[in-house]
Design an enzyme around this catalytic site. Structure first.
Site, PDB file in Angstrom:
ATOM      1  N   ASP A 534      -1.341  -2.058  -0.813  1.00  0.00           N
ATOM      2  CA  ASP A 534      -1.088  -3.370  -1.429  1.00  0.00           C
ATOM      3  C   ASP A 534      -1.766  -4.505  -0.674  1.00  0.00           C
ATOM      4  O   ASP A 534      -1.184  -5.566  -0.468  1.00  0.00           O
ATOM      5  CB  ASP A 534       0.414  -3.630  -1.543  1.00  0.00           C
ATOM      6  CG  ASP A 534       1.104  -2.485  -2.245  1.00  0.00           C
ATOM      7  OD1 ASP A 534       0.725  -2.213  -3.389  1.00  0.00           O
ATOM      8  OD2 ASP A 534       1.985  -1.860  -1.651  1.00  0.00           O
ATOM      9  N   HIS A 535      -2.992  -4.268  -0.277  1.00  0.00           N
ATOM     10  CA  HIS A 535      -3.756  -5.282   0.459  1.00  0.00           C
ATOM     11  C   HIS A 535      -4.889  -5.839  -0.399  1.00  0.00           C
ATOM     12  O   HIS A 535      -5.959  -6.137   0.121  1.00  0.00           O
ATOM     13  CB  HIS A 535      -4.336  -4.659   1.731  1.00  0.00           C
ATOM     14  CG  HIS A 535      -3.300  -4.287   2.746  1.00  0.00           C
ATOM     15  ND1 HIS A 535      -3.592  -3.599   3.896  1.00  0.00           N
ATOM     16  CD2 HIS A 535      -1.963  -4.538   2.789  1.00  0.00           C
ATOM     17  CE1 HIS A 535      -2.481  -3.424   4.598  1.00  0.00           C
ATOM     18  NE2 HIS A 535      -1.482  -3.979   3.946  1.00  0.00           N
TER      19      HIS A 535
END
Ligand code: FAD
Length: 603
Positions: A534-535
């Site tokens: 989730d970057h």
């Protein structure tokens, strides 16, 4: 400002720890109202920007956030994965991927993003990492003056309040900032084994935000007294009664109002309580809606790739490569390592026990482990050909538990792993072994694959199309495989063999045709179940006007527009070898100073 019943209810169970905490009153902006600055999105970046701009008493600042309050559960560090299955998540999924997430529910990758005050810093796993100095020096080489490591380090330090005793005198850390950084107070023998394993393999036990990134460490976390310290808790709660800052919750911005003749951003249109309203900015509109949200809003407002917008019937004001350059960190988290002793690993039954709850009340115990991450290691593989020595391309996160121990199915739901998959891989494992399991998850921190975000339609409520393109570049798959081998080397050390640690060896579905533990087997397994960390960054890339791939300038102003800035993860031109919250907070600190400089004469 008013508190509604729901606000009062959620906050009843979240007593403030000190005068800096307390819940943020909701403001109801009137249609047509004017502010100096309108900030869209109260996430990692937006909370910082709203705080720093409202330090100027003459400036009226409005912060619009689509989500509502944090709550007692979102403060519990180990429960981070659970939050992705609540309404605090926008619930994005990718379009079907060729080389990733093949075995996940719907054959798509799950891409959680925070929809709450604090944004993704409320859903995240609390890990505080800044990356390698040359990650930022690379940004300068791409034409972004002012963003070298030497120039951004003061901004990392400005926001930081380091609570780790041995780092209080470090020149790399800050004291007295808004954001508390601490180690989880809890450790088990697993932590000792990890440290010993690193030393046996020749790695230093180090401060990964200090002089050297490569090494083994215990995660530094955005944590206060064993609880989550989100951007909202850190930067908004202490200033919740500042008179010139108004925060409007449950307010979803659907469009930027732009004068089509001058390309000046005049304000925004948003929906609150089912009513559409317009508010206006005398000075600037600042988008801090995140890598998906900011790209979506720009394109819906006519700022984006000409052809794409034309296909959707959107009037194109400025032709810019919005949505391109999507970069992300993907991880392989399906493996479980089994130990022969109890008390080392954490599973959902230990986490839910009364003794864990009691310890948490005192700011300790296993619930304080940030997102379940008990150790970090950074290494350089042979695929880091373009990187100088000392710059890692693989990170290993040691999870205090594993997917095998996910008896209640919460982690599975978050990752999109099907119950069938779980039964096939872990069903044969005795319950006791599932509870005595942990994970070592390699993360590809220097990916070469690049994706793209596009609009699905001209309607805000249609989720954008997200194509991460994980493993599109062949080196990415090879480097990730090296990560799996690195994890195996860690396990084979005396530190871990003391506990008879072994890899669970039931093959993953659809990879049974390959010899277990062969290179081909791991390539298959990685493509079947890798998930995102989730970057997502980069969709409104920062770069000089001469760069045809840039959307915003090094001062974060949208090219070809006036009075419109983007300040969030989307401006990152090249993803650092780091979890992304700390870099985003740094960007927001620096951006706030750039904005103050730009308006200096006219405050
Ligand atoms: C599950 C998960 C785990 C992670 N783990 C870590 C970790 O351990 N360490 C780490 O460093 N990073 C981690 N990250 C990444 C990190 O949290 C993000 O990179 C960072 O929070 C992004 O900040 P941002 O300000 O760009 O966006 P966000 O924090 O996502 O903020 C955007 C805000 O804008 C709001 N918004 C969006 N659109 C609109 C609109 N139209 N109108 C009004 N409001 C809107 C959103 O609701 C949100 O509050 C994780 C992320 C997730 C989701």
């Amino acid at each position: 400002e008013r508190y509604n019943i729901f606000d009062i209810w959620t906050n009843l169970f979240r007593p403030p720890q000190n005068e800096n905490e307390g819940f943020i009153p909701d403001y109801n902006p009137k249609n047509g109202q004017e502010y100096d600055f309108i900030v869209v999105g109260a996430g990692s970046a937006g909370c910082v920007v709203a705080n720093r701009l409202s330090e100027v008493p003459q400036w009226k600042v409005l912060l619009l956030e689509s989500g509502g309050n944090e709550n007692y559960f979102s403060d519990i560090p180990i429960f981070a994965p659970f939050l992705s299955i609540t309404p605090m998540n926008w619930g994005y999924t990718s379009e079907p991927e060729q080389k990733a997430c093949r075995d996940l529910r719907g054959h798509v990758c799950y891409l959680p993003r925070g929809k709450v005050l604090g944004g993704s810093s409320v859903l995240n796993f609390l890990i505080y990492q800044r990356g390698h100095p040359d990650d930022y020096n690379d940004w300068v080489r791409m034409g972004n003056d002012g963003w070298s490591y030497e120039e951004v380090l003061p901004y990392f330090k400005k926001s930081e309040n380091i609570k780790i005793q041995e780092l209080k005198n470090s020149t790399y850390h800050g004291l007295g900032g808004y954001l508390d950084i601490d180690h989880a107070p809890y450790s088990s023998s697993l932590n000792t084994a990890f440290r010993e394993a690193g030393e046996e393999l020749g790695y230093e036990w180090n401060d990964p935000n200090g002089e050297k990134l490569i090494g083994f460490s215990k995660p530094q976390a955005t944590m206060r007294n064993g609880k989550r310290c989100s951007s909202s808790k850190a930067f908004l709660e202490p200033i919740r009664f500042r008179r010139n800052l108004k925060v409007s919750k449950h307010s979803t911005v659907t469009r930027i109002i732009i004068d089509p003749f001058t390309n000046i951003a005049k304000g925004v249109e948003f929906i609150k309580n089912n009513k559409r309203r317009k508010v206006y900015a005398r000075r600037e509109v600042i988008l801090s809606a995140g890598s998906i949200g900011s790209a979506q809003l720009l394109m819906l407002s006519g700022v984006g790739p000409k052809e794409h917008l034309r296909e959707l019937g959107i009037n194109n004001l400025v032709n810019l490569p919005v949505g391109y350059n999507l970069q992300d960190h993907v991880t392989f988290s399906g493996n479980a390592f089994i130990v022969n002793a109890s008390g080392l690993c954490i599973n959902d039954i230990t986490a839910a026990s009364p003794s864990s709850a009691a310890a948490y009340m005192m700011g300790d115990g296993p619930l304080t482990i940030p997102g379940g991450a008990a150790g970090l290691a950074f290494t350089q593989t042979e695929f880091a050909r373009d990187l100088a020595p000392g710059r890692p391309d693989i990170e290993l996160v040691m999870g205090a538990g594993s997917l095998a121990g996910d008896l209640l199915g919460i982690i599975r739901s978050m990752l999109g792993i099907t119950d069938n998959w779980y039964r096939e891989v872990y069903g044969s494992l005795p319950l006791e072994d599932r509870q005595r399991s942990f994970s070592l998850n390699p993360i590809l921190i220097r990916p070469r694959s690049v994706g793209r975000v596009t609009l699905r339609s001209s309607n805000f409520s249609d989720q954008p199309k997200i194509h991460p393109n994980y493993f599109e570049h062949p080196d990415d798959l090879q480097a990730m495989k090296e990560g799996v081998r690195f994890a195996q080397r860690v396990i084979n050390t005396n530190g871990f063999q003391r506990f008879g640690t072994r890899l669970h060896s039931a093959p993953f579905p659809n990879c049974e045709g390959f010899l277990f533990n062969s290179d081909e087997y791991w390539e298959c397994a990685i493509m079947q179940t890798s998930i995102t960390l989730d970057h997502q960054v980069g969709t409104c890339k920062m770069g000089p006007k001469s760069d045809p791939t840039a959307v915003v300038s090094p001062r974060l102003l949208v090219h070809g527009m006036q009075r419109l800035r983007v300040v969030d993860a989307s401006v990152i031109p090249r993803i650092p070898a780091s979890h992304t919250h700390a870099p985003v907070v740094m960007i927001a600190e620096k951006a706030s100073d750039l904005i103050k400089e730009d308006w200096e004469g006219s405050i």
